[in-house]
Design an enzyme around this catalytic site. Structure first.
Site, PDB file in Angstrom:
ATOM      1  N   THR A   1       0.914  -1.250  -0.049  1.00  0.00           N
ATOM      2  CA  THR A   1      -0.007   0.067  -0.016  1.00  0.00           C
ATOM      3  C   THR A   1       0.808   1.349   0.089  1.00  0.00           C
ATOM      4  O   THR A   1       0.439   2.361  -0.111  1.00  0.00           O
ATOM      5  CB  THR A   1      -0.937   0.090   1.338  1.00  0.00           C
ATOM      6  OG1 THR A   1       0.069  -0.165   2.497  1.00  0.00           O
ATOM      7  CG2 THR A   1      -2.131  -1.039   1.167  1.00  0.00           C
TER       8      THR A   1
ATOM      9  N   ASP B   1       9.492  -7.524   2.304  1.00  0.00           N
ATOM     10  CA  ASP B   1       8.348  -7.890   3.269  1.00  0.00           C
ATOM     11  C   ASP B   1       8.732  -8.306   4.668  1.00  0.00           C
ATOM     12  O   ASP B   1       9.296  -9.221   4.631  1.00  0.00           O
ATOM     13  CB  ASP B   1       7.513  -9.369   2.415  1.00  0.00           C
ATOM     14  CG  ASP B   1       6.362  -9.605   3.038  1.00  0.00           C
ATOM     15  OD1 ASP B   1       6.074  -9.319   4.338  1.00  0.00           O
ATOM     16  OD2 ASP B   1       5.302 -10.169   2.378  1.00  0.00           O
ATOM     17  N   VAL B   2       8.360  -7.492   5.580  1.00  0.00           N
ATOM     18  CA  VAL B   2       9.064  -7.887   7.235  1.00  0.00           C
ATOM     19  C   VAL B   2       8.134  -9.062   7.670  1.00  0.00           C
ATOM     20  O   VAL B   2       8.680  -9.198   8.718  1.00  0.00           O
ATOM     21  CB  VAL B   2       8.697  -6.544   7.804  1.00  0.00           C
ATOM     22  CG1 VAL B   2       9.552  -5.320   7.273  1.00  0.00           C
ATOM     23  CG2 VAL B   2       7.346  -5.986   8.062  1.00  0.00           C
TER      24      VAL B   2
ATOM     25  N   ALA C   1       3.944   1.125  15.686  1.00  0.00           N
ATOM     26  CA  ALA C   1       2.783   1.947  15.472  1.00  0.00           C
ATOM     27  C   ALA C   1       1.417   1.001  15.768  1.00  0.00           C
ATOM     28  O   ALA C   1       0.964   0.152  14.801  1.00  0.00           O
ATOM     29  CB  ALA C   1       2.795   2.224  13.982  1.00  0.00           C
TER      30      ALA C   1
ATOM     31  N   TYR D   1      -7.440  -6.035  11.226  1.00  0.00           N
ATOM     32  CA  TYR D   1      -6.622  -4.865  11.745  1.00  0.00           C
ATOM     33  C   TYR D   1      -6.452  -4.875  13.282  1.00  0.00           C
ATOM     34  O   TYR D   1      -5.327  -4.882  13.700  1.00  0.00           O
ATOM     35  CB  TYR D   1      -7.012  -3.774  10.804  1.00  0.00           C
ATOM     36  CG  TYR D   1      -6.066  -2.733  10.865  1.00  0.00           C
ATOM     37  CD1 TYR D   1      -4.826  -2.515  10.846  1.00  0.00           C
ATOM     38  CD2 TYR D   1      -6.657  -1.359  11.972  1.00  0.00           C
ATOM     39  CE1 TYR D   1      -3.902  -1.130  10.919  1.00  0.00           C
ATOM     40  CE2 TYR D   1      -5.893  -0.268  12.024  1.00  0.00           C
ATOM     41  CZ  TYR D   1      -4.668  -0.070  11.379  1.00  0.00           C
ATOM     42  OH  TYR D   1      -3.765   0.694  11.614  1.00  0.00           O
TER      43      TYR D   1
ATOM     44  N   LYS E   1      -3.258  -5.610  15.668  1.00  0.00           N
ATOM     45  CA  LYS E   1      -2.592  -4.659  16.264  1.00  0.00           C
ATOM     46  C   LYS E   1      -2.649  -4.962  17.797  1.00  0.00           C
ATOM     47  O   LYS E   1      -1.628  -4.506  18.503  1.00  0.00           O
ATOM     48  CB  LYS E   1      -3.079  -3.293  16.134  1.00  0.00           C
ATOM     49  CG  LYS E   1      -2.955  -2.789  14.545  1.00  0.00           C
ATOM     50  CD  LYS E   1      -1.406  -2.210  14.555  1.00  0.00           C
ATOM     51  CE  LYS E   1      -1.234  -1.793  13.063  1.00  0.00           C
ATOM     52  NZ  LYS E   1       0.331  -1.154  12.964  1.00  0.00           N
TER      53      LYS E   1
END
Ligand code: UDP
Length: 317
Positions: free
Chosen positions: A36, A57-58, A115, A146, A150
């Site tokens: 994105t 890509d982490v 984050a 999401y 997180k």
């Protein structure tokens, strides 16, 4: 020279953060798989002697040569449209990506900043939301990919802090806007500005009475940097406590762009939070931080950026 790694560094917030950390005198390594994010966001940094971009890509094992003093994990789709388009990537970057970057922080003895998001509060039952509110999240709803990623990422960060003594920070980011948001990322402000500038219908979901608190990017980056350089390990909310209804945002954008686009009402997405406002008492106390940029002032800057991109797309730029 101190060195920082920013995952998601080609994204909206990530790219502003890379820029700011370079200004702070750091060497910045930006990792992004460009799912994105966009190379356009970092094009102006590519020639800088203290900046390096690696397309990566982490969620895969990360190997970085040499020292690392700071790791900031900002990689993730973040708009509801994006994370519902990429639900598994979103879950993986929040879980596997957080695990890999925390492992790297442990190995390098780097300070780690996660984050996180206001979405950990879900559709909140407490208003405004302080950091000690545990949230009201539907784990299996469309936003769960999401929100739960997180929430897992926060849990993993605290576990590395407690077990491996990694020096960690967690920022819970509330709605943020500004230049470098993708025009088609599907969020309210990019949609409204693009629709207003193109003379298309402005799509308000529901009756527009749901609220959000929108923070300008420069304020957000300032808060993140202050948190990074503080010594506080528990989650900190950052956002602008000025709460606006979505309809007010649509009307304001129409006025500021001088558009005659009609405002039309569309169905409210499933699990769309009805209210959202950060309690920023903690950030004020420990970071001496509060937002400085007025919402209209920020919107004017953002509209200018969007006009530039749209002109470029038409070949006029
Ligand atoms: N929204 C809207 N029209 C749009 C896009 C979003 O009315 O074209 C609404 C959305 O339903 C939500 C609010 O605006 O209530 C903020 O949505 P956004 O996607 O920006 O972020 P969220 O805070 O929901 O993650």
């Amino acid at each position: 020279m101190e060195r920082a790694l920013v995952t998601g560094g080609a994204g909206f917030i990530g790219s502003h953060l890379c820029e700011r950390l370079i200004e702070e005198g750091l060497y910045v390594i930006c990792l992004d798989n460009l799912l994105t994010g966009s190379p356009d966001n970092i094009a102006h940094l590519l020639g800088h002697e203290r900046f390096r971009f690696i397309k990566y890509d982490v969620t895969d094992y990360i190997h970085i040569e040499g020292r690392l003093d700071y790791i900031l994990h900002f990689a993730s789709p973040a708009s509801p449209a994006d994370y519902q388009r990429h639900p598994i990537h979103t879950l993986k970057v929040g879980s596997l990506g957080t695990h890999k970057t925390l492992g790297l922080a442990k190995e390098k003895r780097a300070r780690y900043l996660l984050a996180s998001t206001s979405e950990v509060y879900g559709d909140p039952l407490i208003h405004p939301q302080p950091e000690d509110y545990w949230g009201n999240v539907n784990p299996i709803g469309p936003r769960g990919v999401y929100d739960e990623a997180k929430r897992f990422a926060e849990a993993m960060t605290m576990a590395y802090h407690r077990v491996h003594r990694v020096d960690t920070r967690i920022v819970r980011i509330f709605n943020t806007f500004g230049p470098r948001m993708r025009l088609d990322d599907g969020r309210a402000i990019p949609n409204f500005i693009t629709q207003a500038l193109k003379g298309e219908e402005i799509t308000v979901y529901g009756d527009g009475s749901q609220t959000r608190s929108f923070c300008y990017i420069d304020d957000m980056v300032e808060g993140i940097v202050r948190l990074l350089f503080s010594d506080y390990n528990l989650p900190v909310n950052l956002g602008n406590p000025e709460e606006w209804s979505v309809l007010k945002m649509a009307e304001t954008i129409r006025r500021l762009t001088g558009s005659t686009s009609p405002i039309v009402f569309k169905p409210l997405p499933v699990d769309d939070p009805k209210i959202r406002q950060p309690d920023i008492g903690l950030a004020k106390r420990i970071l001496g931080w509060s937002p400085r940029v007025g919402i209209e002032e920020g919107l004017v800057e953002t509209i200018r950026y969007f006009e530039g991109v749209l002109c470029g797309e038409k070949g006029l730029g």
